[in-house]
Design a protein around this motif. Structure first.
Motif, short mmCIF file in Angstrom:
data_model
loop_
_atom_site.label_atom_id
_atom_site.label_comp_id
_atom_site.label_asym_id
_atom_site.label_seq_id
_atom_site.Cartn_x
_atom_site.Cartn_y
_atom_site.Cartn_z
N LEU A 158 13.85 54.53 -84.54
CA LEU A 158 12.42 54.74 -84.68
C LEU A 158 11.63 53.59 -84.05
O LEU A 158 10.68 53.81 -83.30
N VAL A 159 12.04 52.35 -84.33
CA VAL A 159 11.35 51.20 -83.75
C VAL A 159 11.48 51.21 -82.24
O VAL A 159 10.51 50.94 -81.51
N TYR A 160 12.67 51.54 -81.73
CA TYR A 160 12.87 51.59 -80.28
C TYR A 160 12.00 52.66 -79.63
O TYR A 160 11.38 52.40 -78.59
N LEU A 161 11.94 53.84 -80.22
CA LEU A 161 11.12 54.91 -79.64
C LEU A 161 9.64 54.53 -79.62
O LEU A 161 8.95 54.74 -78.61
N ILE B 237 2.69 54.40 -89.28
CA ILE B 237 4.07 53.96 -89.04
C ILE B 237 4.08 52.87 -87.98
O ILE B 237 4.75 51.84 -88.13
N LYS B 238 3.31 53.08 -86.92
CA LYS B 238 3.27 52.08 -85.84
C LYS B 238 2.70 50.76 -86.35
O LYS B 238 3.21 49.69 -86.02
N LYS B 239 1.68 50.82 -87.18
CA LYS B 239 1.09 49.60 -87.74
C LYS B 239 2.09 48.87 -88.63
O LYS B 239 2.18 47.65 -88.59
N ALA B 240 2.84 49.61 -89.42
CA ALA B 240 3.82 49.00 -90.32
C ALA B 240 4.98 48.37 -89.56
O ALA B 240 5.53 47.35 -90.00
N LEU B 241 5.34 48.93 -88.41
CA LEU B 241 6.48 48.43 -87.64
C LEU B 241 6.06 47.56 -86.46
O LEU B 241 6.90 47.22 -85.62
N GLU C 235 8.13 44.42 -85.58
CA GLU C 235 9.44 44.73 -85.00
C GLU C 235 9.31 45.23 -83.57
O GLU C 235 10.14 44.93 -82.72
N ILE C 236 8.25 46.00 -83.28
CA ILE C 236 8.00 46.47 -81.92
C ILE C 236 7.74 45.27 -81.01
O ILE C 236 8.26 45.18 -79.89
N ASP C 237 6.95 44.32 -81.48
CA ASP C 237 6.67 43.11 -80.71
C ASP C 237 7.95 42.31 -80.47
O ASP C 237 8.14 41.73 -79.40
N ALA C 238 8.83 42.25 -81.47
CA ALA C 238 10.09 41.51 -81.33
C ALA C 238 10.96 42.13 -80.24
O ALA C 238 11.57 41.40 -79.44
N ILE C 239 11.02 43.44 -80.18
CA ILE C 239 11.80 44.11 -79.13
C ILE C 239 11.20 43.82 -77.76
O ILE C 239 11.91 43.50 -76.81
N GLN C 240 9.89 43.91 -77.64
CA GLN C 240 9.24 43.71 -76.35
C GLN C 240 9.35 42.26 -75.88
O GLN C 240 9.31 41.98 -74.69
N ASN C 241 9.52 41.31 -76.82
CA ASN C 241 9.69 39.90 -76.46
C ASN C 241 11.15 39.51 -76.31
O ASN C 241 11.46 38.33 -76.13
N GLY C 242 12.06 40.46 -76.41
CA GLY C 242 13.48 40.19 -76.22
C GLY C 242 14.21 39.77 -77.48
O GLY C 242 15.38 39.37 -77.42
N GLY C 243 13.58 39.82 -78.62
CA GLY C 243 14.21 39.45 -79.88
C GLY C 243 14.97 40.61 -80.48
O GLY C 243 15.06 41.70 -79.91
#
Length: 138
Positions: free
Chosen positions: A18-21, A55-59, A62-70
Motif C-alpha cells: 500500500l505504501v509503495y503504491l 490514508i495518504k495523510k496517515a502514511l 513512510e511515503i517520504d521515507a521511500i522517496q528519500n531512499g530509506g
C-alpha cells in the motif's frame, strides 16, 4: 540462518504494498479520477476520494521515507502513534460501585412528602340586613 536465506528477500506485507503504491502514484504525479473509477457497493466517488486522502495523510512519513531512499520499517518506528480520540469523563458510580446510567431530559418530579392540600377559600353568606354597604335610599 543458512546462506540461501541471507540473499532471499522477505515477502511483501500488505502495508508495504500500500505504501509503495501510494508512493508510486505520488512520484509520478498521477491524479485518480474517482468520478469515473468504479466504487465499491454502497460507496460514492466523494467517499472514496476522502478515504484515499486520509490514508495518504496517515502514511505520508513512510511515503517520504521511500522517496528519500530509506526503508519503511525505520519510518514506522520513528513515527509517533496518535493516542485515540477525545478524552472522556469517567463514568459516575453509585454507592455499590456500579456505574449509574446517564439521565437525559427533564428531571422527574418526586414526591418526597405528602402533597400540600390547598385550602379552598369559600365566601360566607352574609345575613340579610348586615351588609357593610349603605342601604339604598328609596
Amino acid at each position: 540462518m543458512s546462506d540461501s536465506e541471507i540473499g532471499k528477500p522477505k515477502a511483501w506485507t500488505e502495508h508495504e504494498v500500500l505504501v509503495y503504491l501510494l508512493s508510486a502514484i505520488d512520484h509520478h504525479g498521477t491524479k485518480i479520477d474517482f468520478h469515473s473509477a468504479p466504487a465499491p457497493a454502497g460507496r460514492n466517488a466523494s467517499g472514496c476520494s476522502q478515504k484515499m486522502g486520509k490514508i495518504k495523510k496517515a502514511l505520508q512519513a513512510e511515503i517520504d521515507a521511500i522517496q528519500n531512499g530509506g526503508s519503511i520499517a525505520a519510518s514506522i518506528e520513528a513515527t509517533p502513534k496518535k493516542t485515540g480520540g477525545r478524552k472522556r469523563k469517567p463514568a459516575a458510580t453509585g454507592d455499590d460501585g456500579e456505574p449509574t446510567p446517564k439521565k437525559r431530559g427533564r428531571a422527574k418530579k418526586t414526591a418526597t412528602s405528602e402533597p400540600e392540600v390547598k385550602k379552598e377559600v369559600s365566601v360566607k353568606d352574609e345575613p340579610e340586613g348586615e351588609s357593610d354597604l349603605p342601604a339604598e335610599e328609596v
